[in-house]
Design an enzyme around this catalytic site. Sequence first.
Site, PDB file in Angstrom:
ATOM      1  N   CYS A 159      -4.389 -35.379  -5.368  1.00 54.41           N
ATOM      2  CA  CYS A 159      -4.513 -34.188  -6.206  1.00 54.41           C
ATOM      3  C   CYS A 159      -3.677 -34.163  -7.487  1.00 54.41           C
ATOM      4  O   CYS A 159      -2.659 -34.820  -7.586  1.00 54.41           O
ATOM      5  CB  CYS A 159      -4.196 -32.903  -5.465  1.00 54.41           C
ATOM      6  SG  CYS A 159      -5.081 -32.772  -3.918  1.00 54.41           S
ATOM      7  N   GLY A 205      -7.586 -37.565  -8.480  1.00 55.51           N
ATOM      8  CA  GLY A 205      -8.527 -36.990  -7.521  1.00 55.51           C
ATOM      9  C   GLY A 205      -9.898 -36.867  -8.140  1.00 55.51           C
ATOM     10  O   GLY A 205     -10.035 -36.257  -9.203  1.00 55.51           O
ATOM     11  N   ASN A 218      -0.614 -29.963  -4.739  1.00 53.71           N
ATOM     12  CA  ASN A 218      -0.571 -31.411  -4.561  1.00 53.71           C
ATOM     13  C   ASN A 218       0.531 -31.697  -3.556  1.00 53.71           C
ATOM     14  O   ASN A 218       1.705 -31.429  -3.841  1.00 53.71           O
ATOM     15  CB  ASN A 218      -0.263 -32.107  -5.898  1.00 53.71           C
ATOM     16  CG  ASN A 218      -0.124 -33.615  -5.745  1.00 53.71           C
ATOM     17  OD1 ASN A 218      -0.637 -34.198  -4.798  1.00 53.71           O
ATOM     18  ND2 ASN A 218       0.556 -34.242  -6.679  1.00 53.71           N
ATOM     19  N   GLY A 219       0.155 -32.212  -2.392  1.00 49.33           N
ATOM     20  CA  GLY A 219       1.150 -32.515  -1.363  1.00 49.33           C
ATOM     21  C   GLY A 219       0.649 -32.130   0.010  1.00 49.33           C
ATOM     22  O   GLY A 219      -0.528 -31.783   0.181  1.00 49.33           O
ATOM     23  N   TYR A 267       1.632 -47.297  -8.590  1.00 52.63           N
ATOM     24  CA  TYR A 267       0.175 -47.282  -8.658  1.00 52.63           C
ATOM     25  C   TYR A 267      -0.469 -45.953  -9.079  1.00 52.63           C
ATOM     26  O   TYR A 267      -1.369 -45.940  -9.909  1.00 52.63           O
ATOM     27  CB  TYR A 267      -0.414 -47.709  -7.306  1.00 52.63           C
ATOM     28  CG  TYR A 267      -1.908 -47.487  -7.199  1.00 52.63           C
ATOM     29  CD1 TYR A 267      -2.793 -48.188  -8.023  1.00 52.63           C
ATOM     30  CD2 TYR A 267      -2.439 -46.556  -6.314  1.00 52.63           C
ATOM     31  CE1 TYR A 267      -4.161 -47.966  -7.959  1.00 52.63           C
ATOM     32  CE2 TYR A 267      -3.802 -46.335  -6.247  1.00 52.63           C
ATOM     33  CZ  TYR A 267      -4.658 -47.039  -7.064  1.00 52.63           C
ATOM     34  OH  TYR A 267      -6.005 -46.817  -7.009  1.00 52.63           O
TER      35      TYR A 267
END
Length: 470
Positions: A10, A36, A108-109, A252
């Site tokens: 996300c 995402g 996000n998480g 990445y």
Amino acid sequence: MEADKVKEACAVVAMRCKQDVAQYIYYALRALQHRGQEASGIAVYSGGLKVKKGVGLVSDVMGPEDMDKLSGKVGIGHNYYSIKVSRPENIQPQSLKTGIGDIAIAHNGIIVNSQLIIAQLKKEGKLFLLESEEEAFIMRLTDTIRATDDIAKSIKTVCKELIGSYAFALLVNDRVFAIRDPYGIRPLCLGKLPDGKGFIAASESVALDVLGAEFIRDVMPGEAVEITEDGFKSINIGASINRAHCFFEWVYFARADSVIDGMSVYEARKRIGWRLAKEAPAIADVVMPIPDSGRAHAYGYALGSGIKMNEGLMKNRYIHRTFIMPTQDAREISVREKMNPVRAVVEGKRVVIVDDSIVRGTTMKKIVKMLRDAGATEVHVRIGSPPLISPCYLGIDMTNRDQFIADHRSIDDIRKEIGSDSLAYITIEGLVEALNFEKENLCLGCVTGEYPVNIPGERRRFQQTLEGFT
Ligand code: SF4
């Protein structure tokens, strides 16, 4: 290469502008599309909440006609990668009409203790639509605001109950917040639009760049920031003494042109490659990146080794996700249609190929074979992260050990499996040094099996007492 990559989970954006925000959020989300691609959404507030969300890329979900409908000067946005997206109602931002007004959240998480919080709320008689951690957060926040009549204090109270990773974009009626967990596991930064047009919080600095916004600073671990008409108002929600930034953001996930917690992603990758060349030299004629993920690492390896770099693998940029036919022939073709060697670069050469990580190893095995078929006399594989051996519980899609080729295998066993002449991963020490952070301030859970927060059944990085929070 995408087929053998873990997925980010996300992107979030929060904004307040002097004019309608939806179009700005749209472009910010497009800049963050790499985080995402399954679903996307925007929620704005103007006397009431307006939400547009759906399955697909940002540009598939929203068009110009939606921007007109999404009028409002405060808003949040979200890009989603999740298996949960099979239930469209799970797409974020998630929102609820509550007793204190409209609340919308983008996350996000992962909240590790969300099931306990949901169970407690159910005991109190709350009815859930989704049973999601975001829905639980909104319910707890609503109750707390009702009791205290203080939004900032309530955010702090509810965040103290959460264990896990979170970068939240939050709308409470016409007030907008960006919130980062006490360890700063997932990234979040702040910026200012040109000509005093407004302010933004976003997962990565590239979202600011695309809007011409000036980078102001990162949201601190354990900080909630209210975005006001004049800028930012900071609320301390309790930072941990140590941080736990996800190392994989630099290796990445993040875009190479982002700067996260003061560290250029591109430069970090280059330093990792350089360090890898010192730790694991190879006698070779050419260094080649796996496009696009290994490019900066390969450049660093070339600098560190003195071996020239060349593009020996070409990626077909127009092939994204494909349905893979269940035959061996079709599986072989599916890798070759995405990536093809440049025979003139490879033939008769000893090559070093550099990538950021290996998950299952299936794609790397095919690339090694492809290079040998194209005439490479030796193929040496170098990897810019230590072997992945343990799941991520903090928001990244690698949930079980079985998927890792490095699970209970020696480096030489992995080398044999992928068919290369040599294989080396950067060491944990080398990685930490290249990132220029203290080891205590990084999450390295997936390469050490030790996590910054309590995960049932897993080892804790180090014991953190309550006194460890400020
Ligand atoms: S476990 Fe790995 S992928 Fe997950 S947050 Fe930690 S470093 Fe990042």
